[in-house]
Design a protein around this motif. Structure first.
Motif, short mmCIF file in Angstrom:
data_model
loop_
_atom_site.label_atom_id
_atom_site.label_comp_id
_atom_site.label_asym_id
_atom_site.label_seq_id
_atom_site.Cartn_x
_atom_site.Cartn_y
_atom_site.Cartn_z
N GLN A 132 -29.86 39.10 41.44
CA GLN A 132 -31.10 38.80 40.72
C GLN A 132 -32.29 39.62 41.25
O GLN A 132 -33.44 39.26 41.02
N THR A 149 -32.58 33.57 34.39
CA THR A 149 -31.31 34.17 34.79
C THR A 149 -30.66 35.04 33.72
O THR A 149 -30.17 36.13 34.00
N THR A 190 -34.64 29.04 43.17
CA THR A 190 -33.31 29.64 43.24
C THR A 190 -32.27 28.54 43.28
O THR A 190 -32.54 27.41 43.70
N LEU A 193 -34.06 31.32 39.00
CA LEU A 193 -33.01 32.34 39.03
C LEU A 193 -31.74 31.76 39.65
O LEU A 193 -31.78 31.19 40.74
#
Length: 323
Positions: free
Chosen positions: A77, A45, A94, A71
Motif C-alpha cells: 500500500q 484499498t 491500517t 488501507l
C-alpha cells in the motif's frame, strides 16, 4: 497519548468512529459523520489513485472536519499511502497485516495512525511500533474479522496490555448501550460499521438495507465464502443464497464451488459481479443482488427499522459516552 488526546488533536467532539464500510461508504457519509462530531473513514484499498484522489477531494468539499483513509495491508500500500499523505489526510488506519513498513512514513507526515487488531498479541505489536490508537476488533464484527475473541473479552485485555495507548472497541456495537459497555471495559471510544450501512448518506443498495433492518444476530454468519478479491480472510455476512448453496455443497474451495463464475449482478460504473466476490451491493447494482456479499456484525438486530441520517446515528451512539 490519552484517550481524549487523539480527539483533541483532530478536533473530534465525540469518540464515535465510522468504520470504512467498503464500497457502500460515500464521501457524503464520511463528511456527515465529521460534521456531527465523529470521525469518518474512506476505504482506500481497492480504489485507483485517481479514484482515491477524487473521493478525498469530495469529502473536503463537503466538510472542513477531520477524516481518515483506511488501507488493508494484505497487499502493498505504499503508493496509496503516499497519495493519502500528500493530500494531507490527517488520519490513516491500517488493517490485516504488519503496519511496521508504513509506520515511519505516517509518523513523519504527522498523521494519526490507527491500527485494527484482533488479538492482544497483535495489539501489543502495534503499540510497540508507536501506533497512536489501536482498534480492538471482537469476533462479533461484520465484514472481515481478524481474530477469534469476543469484544467483551478482547477489549479489556487489550486495554490492560497496551495502556496508555488509546483503544477503540469494535464488534457488535450498534447502539448507546454497546458504547456504554465498551467504555466500561476501558475503551476510549467505538469503531462502528454495521449501523452506518443504513445511514441515509451510505451507498447501500435498497435490498441490502432491507435485509439489514430485518436481520437478527443469528443471520450474521462467520464464514469464508466471499473470498474472491480478498482470499483467506474470514468475514461475517448475512446468510443468503450464495452462502447456503456453498454450505450445502460442503464448503468446497475455488474450482468446485456451486455457481462459480456466474454473473449475479451488474453495475453501470463497476461492471459485472461474479458469485463469491468480495463486493457488497450498492445503489446502481441490478440483478440478483441477494447473492452478493452482505456484510453485517452480530449487532445488526439492534439497528432499528427507521431510516436516519448519519448525524442521528452519531448522536445516539454518543449518548453511551456520557456520564
Amino acid at each position: 497519548m490519552t484517550g481524549a488526546g487523539w480527539r483533541g488533536r483532530l478536533g473530534v467532539d465525540v469518540p464515535v468512529v465510522q468504520a470504512p464500510i467498503g464500497n457502500a461508504c460515500t464521501p457524503e457519509l464520511v463528511a456527515a459523520v465529521g460534521e456531527a462530531g465523529g470521525l469518518g473513514f474512506l476505504p482506500g484499498t481497492w480504489s485507483s489513485p485517481a479514484e482515491l484522489h477524487r473521493r478525498i477531494h469530495a469529502v473536503r468539499r463537503l466538510t472542513s472536519r477531520s477524516f481518515g483513509v483506511n488501507l488493508v495491508l494484505d497487499r502493498p500500500q505504499h503508493e496509496r499511502l503516499a497519495l493519502v499523505l500528500d493530500h494531507g489526510v490527517p488520519v490513516v488506519s491500517t488493517f490485516w497485516g504488519n503496519p511496521a513498513p508504513y509506520r515511519g512514513r505516517i509518523e513523519a507526515a504527522e498523521a494519526l495512525h490507527v491500527h485494527t487488531a484482533g488479538s492482544v498479541a497483535e495489539a501489543r505489536v502495534a503499540a510497540d511500533l508507536g501506533v497512536d490508537v489501536v482498534v480492538a476488533q471482537g469476533w462479533e464484527a461484520g465484514g472481515h474479522v481478524r481474530g477469534t475473541t469476543s469484544t467483551l473479552a478482547l477489549v479489556p485485555a487489550v486495554v490492560d496490555r497496551i495502556s496508555p495507548v488509546p483503544v477503540l472497541a469494535a464488534g457488535g456495537i450498534c447502539d448507546a448501550r454497546g458504547v456504554r459497555a465498551a467504555v466500561a471495559l476501558g475503551a476510549c471510544g467505538v469503531w462502528v460499521g454495521t449501523r452506518f450501512l443504513v445511514a441515509e448518506q451510505a451507498g447501500t443498495h435498497p435490498r441490502y438495507r432491507e435485509r439489514l433492518r430485518a436481520a437478527t444476530a443469528e443471520d450474521a454468519v462467520h464464514t469464508g465464502v466471499f473470498r474472491d478479491g480478498w482470499p483467506d480472510a474470514p468475514h461475517r455476512a448475512l446468510r443468503n443464497t450464495t452462502l447456503t448453496r456453498w454450505e450445502e455443497a460442503g464448503r468446497p474451495g475455488p474450482g468446485a464451488r456451486p455457481g462459480e463464475g456466474e454473473v449475479v449482478a451488474e453495475h453501470a460504473s463497476f461492471g459485472p459481479v461474479r458469485r463469491y466476490a468480495d463486493l457488497v451491493p450498492v445503489v446502481g447494482h441490478v440483478g440478483d443482488v441477494e447473492g452478493m456479499a452482505m456484510y453485517a456484525g452480530q449487532g445488526v438486530g439492534l439497528i432499528g427499522t427507521t431510516a436516519e441520517p448519519a448525524a442521528s446515528i452519531v448522536l445516539d451512539l454518543s449518548r453511551g459516552c456520557a456520564g
